[in-house]
Motif scaffolding. Structure first.
Motif, PDB file in Angstrom:
ATOM      1  N   MET A 392       0.648  -1.225   0.014  1.00 38.67           N
ATOM      2  CA  MET A 392       0.106   0.005   0.092  1.00 38.67           C
ATOM      3  C   MET A 392       0.985   1.240  -0.033  1.00 38.67           C
ATOM      4  SD  MET A 392      -3.304  -0.905   2.581  1.00 38.67           S
ATOM      5  CE  MET A 392      -4.545  -2.062   1.929  1.00 38.67           C
ATOM      6  N   ILE A 393       2.031   1.232   0.711  1.00 39.09           N
ATOM      7  CA  ILE A 393       2.987   2.302   0.678  1.00 39.09           C
ATOM      8  C   ILE A 393       4.343   1.962  -0.131  1.00 39.09           C
ATOM      9  CG2 ILE A 393       4.274   4.065   2.058  1.00 39.09           C
ATOM     10  CD1 ILE A 393       1.999   3.761   4.085  1.00 39.09           C
ATOM     11  N   ASN A 394       4.827   2.184  -1.199  1.00 39.03           N
ATOM     12  CA  ASN A 394       5.878   1.803  -1.744  1.00 39.03           C
ATOM     13  C   ASN A 394       6.804   3.054  -1.445  1.00 39.03           C
ATOM     14  OD1 ASN A 394       8.015   0.907  -3.373  1.00 39.03           O
ATOM     15  ND2 ASN A 394       6.729   0.741  -5.277  1.00 39.03           N
ATOM     16  N   PRO A 395       7.793   2.902  -0.555  1.00 33.18           N
ATOM     17  CA  PRO A 395       8.579   3.989   0.104  1.00 33.18           C
ATOM     18  C   PRO A 395       9.811   4.125  -0.801  1.00 33.18           C
ATOM     19  CG  PRO A 395       8.947   2.166   1.518  1.00 33.18           C
ATOM     20  CD  PRO A 395       8.062   1.778   0.236  1.00 33.18           C
ATOM     21  N   HIS A 396      10.024   3.304  -1.898  1.00 30.26           N
ATOM     22  CA  HIS A 396      11.534   3.302  -2.682  1.00 30.26           C
ATOM     23  C   HIS A 396      11.418   4.809  -3.122  1.00 30.26           C
ATOM     24  CE1 HIS A 396      12.832  -0.872  -2.636  1.00 30.26           C
ATOM     25  NE2 HIS A 396      11.562  -1.378  -2.625  1.00 30.26           N
ATOM     26  N   PHE A 397      10.469   5.225  -3.829  1.00 26.97           N
ATOM     27  CA  PHE A 397      11.047   6.606  -4.565  1.00 26.97           C
ATOM     28  C   PHE A 397      11.013   7.814  -3.596  1.00 26.97           C
ATOM     29  CE2 PHE A 397       7.196   8.828  -4.580  1.00 26.97           C
ATOM     30  CZ  PHE A 397       6.310   8.045  -4.396  1.00 26.97           C
ATOM     31  N   LEU A 398      10.284   7.416  -2.441  1.00 25.00           N
ATOM     32  CA  LEU A 398      10.192   8.510  -1.237  1.00 25.00           C
ATOM     33  C   LEU A 398      11.337   8.567  -0.674  1.00 25.00           C
ATOM     34  CD1 LEU A 398       6.695   7.929  -0.020  1.00 25.00           C
ATOM     35  CD2 LEU A 398       7.245   9.791  -1.254  1.00 25.00           C
ATOM     36  N   TYR A 399      12.124   7.369  -0.262  1.00 26.36           N
ATOM     37  CA  TYR A 399      13.421   7.277   0.440  1.00 26.36           C
ATOM     38  C   TYR A 399      14.736   8.049  -0.355  1.00 26.36           C
ATOM     39  CZ  TYR A 399      17.467   5.567   2.448  1.00 26.36           C
ATOM     40  OH  TYR A 399      18.857   5.526   2.896  1.00 26.36           O
ATOM     41  N   ASN A 400      14.514   7.761  -1.753  1.00 30.00           N
ATOM     42  CA  ASN A 400      15.596   8.493  -2.673  1.00 30.00           C
ATOM     43  C   ASN A 400      15.115   9.871  -2.614  1.00 30.00           C
ATOM     44  OD1 ASN A 400      16.825   6.114  -3.138  1.00 30.00           O
ATOM     45  ND2 ASN A 400      15.646   5.681  -4.916  1.00 30.00           N
ATOM     46  N   THR A 401      13.970  10.229  -2.728  1.00 31.03           N
ATOM     47  CA  THR A 401      13.904  11.614  -2.847  1.00 31.03           C
ATOM     48  C   THR A 401      14.353  12.529  -1.380  1.00 31.03           C
ATOM     49  OG1 THR A 401      11.954  11.251  -4.300  1.00 31.03           O
ATOM     50  CG2 THR A 401      11.918  13.514  -3.247  1.00 31.03           C
ATOM     51  N   LEU A 402      13.769  11.599  -0.266  1.00 31.04           N
ATOM     52  CA  LEU A 402      13.951  12.451   1.041  1.00 31.04           C
ATOM     53  C   LEU A 402      15.609  12.640   1.055  1.00 31.04           C
ATOM     54  CD1 LEU A 402      11.718  10.345   3.099  1.00 31.04           C
ATOM     55  CD2 LEU A 402      11.731  13.029   2.750  1.00 31.04           C
ATOM     56  N   ASP A 403      16.225  11.629   0.322  1.00 34.20           N
ATOM     57  CA  ASP A 403      17.890  11.843   0.486  1.00 34.20           C
ATOM     58  C   ASP A 403      18.328  13.126  -0.182  1.00 34.20           C
ATOM     59  OD1 ASP A 403      20.722  10.453  -0.856  1.00 34.20           O
ATOM     60  OD2 ASP A 403      20.439  10.551   1.312  1.00 34.20           O
ATOM     61  N   GLN A 404      17.676  13.348  -1.312  1.00 28.71           N
ATOM     62  CA  GLN A 404      18.119  14.503  -1.854  1.00 28.71           C
ATOM     63  C   GLN A 404      17.681  15.867  -1.222  1.00 28.71           C
ATOM     64  OE1 GLN A 404      19.952  14.433  -4.746  1.00 28.71           O
ATOM     65  NE2 GLN A 404      20.077  12.312  -4.793  1.00 28.71           N
ATOM     66  N   LEU A 405      16.468  15.793  -0.594  1.00 23.77           N
ATOM     67  CA  LEU A 405      15.925  17.073   0.129  1.00 23.77           C
ATOM     68  C   LEU A 405      17.043  17.167   1.244  1.00 23.77           C
ATOM     69  CD1 LEU A 405      11.961  16.312  -0.105  1.00 23.77           C
ATOM     70  CD2 LEU A 405      13.376  17.827  -1.253  1.00 23.77           C
ATOM     71  N   ASN A 406      17.491  16.149   1.885  1.00 27.18           N
ATOM     72  CA  ASN A 406      18.091  16.055   3.112  1.00 27.18           C
ATOM     73  C   ASN A 406      19.442  16.987   2.594  1.00 27.18           C
ATOM     74  OD1 ASN A 406      19.570  15.936   5.702  1.00 27.18           O
ATOM     75  ND2 ASN A 406      20.355  13.955   5.100  1.00 27.18           N
ATOM     76  N   TRP A 407      20.120  16.555   1.530  1.00 26.74           N
ATOM     77  CA  TRP A 407      21.264  17.213   1.055  1.00 26.74           C
ATOM     78  C   TRP A 407      21.024  18.786   0.810  1.00 26.74           C
ATOM     79  CZ3 TRP A 407      26.156  15.847   1.759  1.00 26.74           C
ATOM     80  CH2 TRP A 407      26.289  14.392   2.105  1.00 26.74           C
ATOM     81  N   MET A 408      19.620  18.790   0.220  1.00 22.95           N
ATOM     82  CA  MET A 408      19.593  20.319  -0.259  1.00 22.95           C
ATOM     83  C   MET A 408      19.149  21.318   1.179  1.00 22.95           C
ATOM     84  SD  MET A 408      16.901  19.810  -3.301  1.00 22.95           S
ATOM     85  CE  MET A 408      16.387  21.370  -3.390  1.00 22.95           C
ATOM     86  N   ALA A 409      18.686  20.579   2.245  1.00 18.73           N
ATOM     87  CA  ALA A 409      18.528  21.262   3.541  1.00 18.73           C
ATOM     88  C   ALA A 409      19.864  21.663   4.044  1.00 18.73           C
ATOM     89  CB  ALA A 409      17.527  20.573   4.405  1.00 18.73           C
ATOM     90  N   LEU A 410      20.746  20.744   3.856  1.00 20.29           N
ATOM     91  CA  LEU A 410      22.307  20.981   4.543  1.00 20.29           C
ATOM     92  C   LEU A 410      22.935  21.982   3.738  1.00 20.29           C
ATOM     93  CD1 LEU A 410      23.328  17.359   5.320  1.00 20.29           C
ATOM     94  CD2 LEU A 410      22.839  19.128   7.160  1.00 20.29           C
ATOM     95  N   SER A 411      22.573  22.022   2.628  1.00 20.45           N
ATOM     96  CA  SER A 411      23.249  23.167   1.720  1.00 20.45           C
ATOM     97  C   SER A 411      22.647  24.444   1.948  1.00 20.45           C
ATOM     98  CB  SER A 411      23.251  22.895   0.117  1.00 20.45           C
ATOM     99  OG  SER A 411      23.665  21.693   0.040  1.00 20.45           O
TER     100      SER A 411
END
Length: 595
Positions: A392-411
């Protein structure tokens, strides 16, 4: 009869039922016609009686007015008004008394309706010839008479019917009393003209020998009456309604009422004279007014009841035949379980029931075929259901997207946002768990801690969560992502519109089961949260958890939610079988192949 009915169409039965309904409606119409005709008969009867009473009242008024005129003429005659007592001259007194007696007696001779005359005075001795229609009494004797209260405060009045002793014996009279005054205004006495009651009654009776009538004066007192001696008692409670010059009312029912018993046993009709206010009243028994209508209604009712009974009998016979095949069909439907044998329904019906039986057989054959097909598909369906619940919840693409968002937040220097994204990424990583359905208790609580920390960033110091997880249970296995929905419900619903809240989570091994308790101090459960008409309890997340537990463990797992709005807080108790690492694969395989 049975064979005939098997070819009997339902249309005919409906026509028969319609005919029965028409008969009932016809009977109702007959009854309403009787009621309306009775009302019209009462209206017409009262109309003609009012006219008759008005005519009789006028005749009676003429006669009574003549009596009053005689009384007035006597009151103005010098023989009465100028009479003075002369003590010492007996002969003069005798002549005056004789002259007065002769004058009063002449009134009775001229007017035969006047039975006698009484004169109450202190101016002359009480002496009179025994055969004379005139009697003299002392004035104080009038005060002892029952009628004195009527004339005490008036100069003249009619006195109702009473017994009078005369030389001819006891007779009923109606008297007209008038006070006599001298030319100087001095009180002389009271003059009574006693009228034969039978004469007035004859005028009141008219051409109706069996009528019940009563003549009342302007004050409502009875002057005379004919017929029922209890008329005045029956009329007493209705005198206030007789305010108009004419009209009619129905008296209250005095006895039990039956099918044709009237609502009122008497019809009261009256006519009031406009000049003197005297009222002539007639009481007619209701049965006399409606006698013709009652006989007609009885005949019509007997015919209607007979028709109704006949139609009911025919309808019952037809209904019995009509309900028999329906009972057979209901019995067959009740005993069918999906695996039953041959359907036991008759095949010789050629009407709509035969078509219904045939359609039911076809339907049951199709259901049986579907039953067999469902049995073959059930295992595949269970497997697909379990996979669907996990996907019901497929987190694969969400996990990769969150990783990119994390780097953007640090920057961008957003450390707090970066921390939240890092926690979310950790949650999705645990959620993936290489496609496994069961994870350790340690991992499940790490997942729950990540969600709590994210919420604490929002709540700051307002949210307090305590964990009690012994090391002995951390190695055990539990379905993944099963605690977070309950924590989320506690925060979102239990602490709604609040700035503080406490959640305590404890897990322990108890009697071969893994027991998890989640307790909050929120607002509690709303009334009716577990009502039968609720499709599910607890929202999408808790629904998902329940279905997964049922799929994996069946009755070995349970979720208990307790609490109310009266006592703050909600308690959740989760019971699971204890699973070690070697049992997880067997549990998933058993869930896939169950049933």
């Amino acid at each position: 009869m049975n064979r005939l009915f098997k070819k009997f169409r339902i249309d005919y039965l409906m026509y028969g039922g319609f005919s029965g309904v028409m008969i009932v409606m016809l009977s109702i119409v007959i009854w309403l016609t009787y009621t309306l005709s009775t009302q019209e008969m009462v209206r017409m009867t009262s109309y003609y009686q009012q006219g008759l009473l008005g005519e009789l009242s006028n005749k009676t008024e003429i006669q009574m007015l003549a009596i009053e005129q005689h009384s007035l003429a006597a009151a103005r005659n010098p023989v009465l008004t100028e009479y003075t007592r002369t003590d010492g001259d007996s002969y003069s007194n005798y002549q005056k008394v004789s002259e007065l007696e002769l004058y009063l007696a002449s009134i009775t001779y001229v007017t035969p309706i006047i039975q006698s005359i009484d004169y109450y005075t202190n101016l002359m001795p009480v002496s009179v010839t025994s055969q004379s229609p005139v009697t003299f009494y002392r004035e104080d004797q009038a005060k002892r008479e029952n009628w004195y209260a009527v004339v005490e405060n008036t100069d003249f009045a009619w006195i109702g019917e009473h017994r009078k002793h005369t030389y001819q014996g006891e007779i009923n009279v109606v008297s007209f009393a008038r006070k006599i005054y001298s030319g100087t205004g001095a009180f002389q006495g009271i003059l009574l003209l006693n009228v034969k009651a039978s004469a007035l009654q004859s005028l009141v009776r008219g051409d109706s020998p069996d009528a019940n009538r009563m003549l009342l004066d302007s004050g409502g007192r009875v002057i005379t009456s004919i017929g029922d001696p209890q008329l005045y008692a029956k009329l007493a409670s209705y005198k206030d309604e007789m305010t108009d010059n004419s009209g009619y009312v129905k008296t209250a029912n005095e006895g039990r009422s039956g099918l044709f018993s009237p609502a009122s046993p008497y019809l009261i009709v009256w006519a009031k004279h406009a000049d003197n206010g005297q009222t002539l009243v007639e009481l007619t028994p209701w049965r006399k007014v409606t006698a013709g209508s009652v006989h007609t209604a009885i005949i019509l009712s007997i015919v209607g009841i007979s028709a109704i009974l006949l139609s009911l009998l025919v309808t019952l016979l037809l209904a019995h035949q009509f309900l028999k095949p329906i009972r057979l069909l209901l019995h067959e439907m009740g005993r069918y379980s999906g695996r039953a044998g041959q359907i036991q329904l008759p095949e010789d019906y050629r009407n709509e029931f035969g078509i219904l039986f045939k359609g039911y057989r076809k339907l049951m054959n199709r259901i049986h075929m579907l039953y067999v097909s469902l049995e073959n598909q059930y295992k595949r369906q269970k497997n697909a259901e379990l996979k669907a619940l996990q996907a019901m919840i497929n987190p694969h693409f969400l996990y990769n997207t969150l990783d990119q968002l994390n780097w953007m937040a640090l920057s961008a220097g957003q450390d707090k946002l970066s921390r939240i994204l890092e926690l979310m990424g950790k949650m999705f990583r645990i959620g993936l768990s290489n496609g496994e359905s069961l994870i350790t208790v340690r991992e499940e609580f790490v997942y729950a801690e990540c969600y709590v920390k994210i919420q604490q960033y929002r709540w700051e110091e307002g949210l307090t969560v305590t964990l009690d997880v012994p090391d002995s249970v951390k190695r055990l296995y539990i379905p993944k992502m099963t605690l977070q929905p309950f924590i989320e419900n506690a925060i979102m619903h239990g602490f709604n519109e609040r700035t503080t809240g406490t959640i305590h989570i404890a897990v322990k091994e108890e009697a071969g089961n893994l027991v998890v308790r989640i307790v909050d101090d929120g607002v509690g459960l709303k009334p009716g949260w577990d009502a039968p008409d609720k499709r599910k309890t607890g929202g999408y997340g808790i629904r998902n958890v329940r279905e997964r537990y049922f799929t994996l463990f069946g009755d070995r797992a349970a979720i208990e939610i307790a609490g109310s709005a009266d006592t703050a807080g909600t308690s959740v108790r989760i019971r699971l079988p204890v699973l070690t690492g070697s049992e997880t694969g067997e549990t998933e395989r058993a869930a896939l192949t169950a049933n």
